[in-house]
Design a protein around this motif. Structure first.
Motif, short mmCIF file in Angstrom:
data_model
loop_
_atom_site.label_atom_id
_atom_site.label_comp_id
_atom_site.label_asym_id
_atom_site.label_seq_id
_atom_site.Cartn_x
_atom_site.Cartn_y
_atom_site.Cartn_z
N MET A 266 -4.10 7.20 2.47
CA MET A 266 -3.77 5.78 2.64
C MET A 266 -4.31 5.24 3.95
N SER B 26 0.83 -1.20 0.00
CA SER B 26 0.00 0.00 0.00
C SER B 26 0.87 1.26 0.00
N TYR C 150 -4.38 -8.35 -3.51
CA TYR C 150 -3.20 -7.57 -3.12
C TYR C 150 -2.00 -7.92 -3.99
N LEU D 29 -7.00 -2.24 -2.55
CA LEU D 29 -6.29 -2.04 -1.30
C LEU D 29 -7.20 -2.03 -0.08
N MET E 148 -6.14 1.30 3.87
CA MET E 148 -5.48 0.63 2.74
C MET E 148 -4.21 -0.01 3.28
N GLY E 149 -4.35 -1.26 3.72
CA GLY E 149 -3.23 -1.99 4.28
C GLY E 149 -3.11 -1.89 5.79
#
Length: 481
Positions: A263, A68, A155, A109, A288-289
């Protein structure tokens, strides 16, 4: 000399003994700096080689946060956009669901592609390019942009999109933009590289009354989801960058402020891995991650990882400039251990009132054998019919069977026993009833699966086999070639 109190260290050691965990490596960040790091137990149980803070472990799904971050870096460079259809960069990445033609990196993500798990399709000898082409033939587990379903495969495709857009491998991109920038000299992207090191941990699981070493699993195909190997000291550098809002220790910005915030903004929701309910600070928001939520009113970001014989957790509290990483060479169960130790450390570092987290996660009685089988799943749902027989002779089931999405299954006969050869596995078929067999020990991400294998017979010949690799979709049908 350790900065963690003797009480905390004793808690870690006692928990390792309780769960029979061979080795653990831990790093703690306080005031945005590495405050303490150490190893416990053995990286090689048989040879009694000790773990240090520089011992390499597989970090498994903690790799997702790095993928990410790589995407965020490429967004800042104008190479990628979060909301552009991925086919702009990777034309071969077309999904089965026509609604997913607008699928973008934000969807991937945040696990909202609808594709789902389908973890039985990796690892393998295919390239990521070949994996991308195969996805158009695989039915999704849910609606596009509907309920979030955790997906290693997608992913892997996020890394593939980065590869297509840059012309460089995901491994090289991670090395250039993250590992080199953060001076993470003991971090790499392949178990084959880790095995050449002088200080790495062997993976283990507990079965049949003892701790057993496992074959080190090459998961390079799904590398962007799970293949990073690192150390507690290197992971501390990674978490310090997160705490500093995307900046390296020298102040260099790896990720611009607005992109970093994007993010880490909430994109989807799904159930936390703790599974303990109220009072255990579960984080059901996903960015996201990263999972995100609160720990005792402190902003809290985390992600766990598990792959054949390794378990890990990374967590940081940006407002407090605190971070913790825990790496183990043990398969399962590790959730009670990792969270019990994590929360114990956080209470001490944050100055919160100390709680007996160990008592909250488990009693005093030692875990039973079945508790170590929590990753073993049985996909057989049909009630067995006894006294039935096969329609054909064993050699008539032998053949190569193929599905455009899942690839090849080879059924062979050895010493009057049928075997299913799929990916890197050679599994004996055991008769269930009629023309249905079952196989044990299918490795699919963190799970070990027992699944039915049904032979489809027409006009006295086997035409296909149906295998229950993914319970959220109909059985995968492999046609005889």
């Amino acid at each position: 000399m350790a900065k963690l109190s003797e009480k905390v260290i004793k808690t870690i050691e006692n928990e390792m003994k309780y769960w029979r965990i061979p080795g653990v490596s831990i790093a703690v960040i306080k005031h945005g700096k590495l405050w303490d790091s150490m190893g416990f137990g053995y990286r090689n149980f048989e040879e009694k080689l000790q773990v240090t803070a520089d011992t390499q472990f597989g970090i498994a799904s903690c790799s997702k946060s790095m993928t990410s971050a790589l995407i965020a870096i490429l967004v800042d460079k104008g190479i990628l956009k979060y909301d552009e259809p991925v086919t702009t960069y990777a034309p071969k990445l077309v999904m089965y669901d026509p609604e997913a033609k607008s699928m973008n990196l934000r969807d991937i993500l945040s696990h909202k592609t609808g594709f789902g798990a389908h973890d039985a399709i990796w690892p393998g000898e295919r390239s990521r390019d070949e994996l991308a082409v195969s996805l158009r033939f695989i039915k999704p587990c849910s609606n596009f942009r509907g309920k979030a379903i955790y997906s290693n495969v997608m992913y892997a495709m996020a890394g593939y999109v980065a590869e297509c857009a840059t012309g460089e491998t995901w491994e090289n991109l991670l090395q250039k933009y993250i590992f080199n920038s953060l001076n993470m000299k003991r971090t790499n992207c392949s178990v084959d590289i880790m095995k050449r090191d002088l200080n790495y941990s062997i993976p283990y699981r507990y079965r049949n009354g003892k701790v057993n070493p496992l074959k080190m699993w090459n998961v390079d195909l799904a590398g962007p989801a799970a293949s990073v190997n690192s150390t507690a000291n290197d992971m501390a550098k990674w978490l310090m960058m997160q705490i500093k809002g995307g900046k390296a220790e020298d102040g260099t910005a790896l990720i611009q402020t607005e992109t970093f915030k994007e993010m880490h903004s909430v994109q989807s929701q799904f159930e936390d891995s703790i599974g303990m309910g109220e009072g255990f600070f579960e984080c059901n928001d996903y960015s996201m991650g990263w999972k995100r939520g609160k720990y005792k009113d402190h902003a809290f970001y985390k992600h766990t990882g598990k792959i054949e014989g390794y378990s890990s957790i990374q967590a940081f509290l940006p407002e407090d400039e605190v971070g913790v990483v825990i790496l183990t060479n043990f398969h399962s169960p590790t959730v009670p251990f990792m969270y019990g130790v994590l929360y114990t450390i956080l209470d001490e570092v944050l100055g919160e009132e100390s709680e007996n987290w160990i008592k909250k996660f488990h009693g005093e009685e030692l875990p039973k054998e079945e508790e170590y089988l929590d990753c073993d799943l049985n996909y057989i749902k049909e009630e067995q019919v006894f006294g039935t027989h096969l329609s054909l002779l064993l050699n008539e089931y032998v053949g190569i069977y193929y599905d455009n999405g899942y690839g090849k299954v080879n059924i062979v006969l050895e010493d009057n026993v049928l075997y299913m050869r799929y990916r890197d596995m050679n599994l004996p078929l055991k008769h269930y009833h009629y023309d249905v067999f079952y196989v044990d020990d299918i490795l699919a991400d963190t799970m070990t699966i027992t699944a039915p294998v049904s032979f489809i017979i027409k006009n006295g010949k086997v035409e296909a086999i149906a295998v229950r690799f993914e319970p959220m979709v109909p059985d995968i049908v492999f046609n005889r070639r």
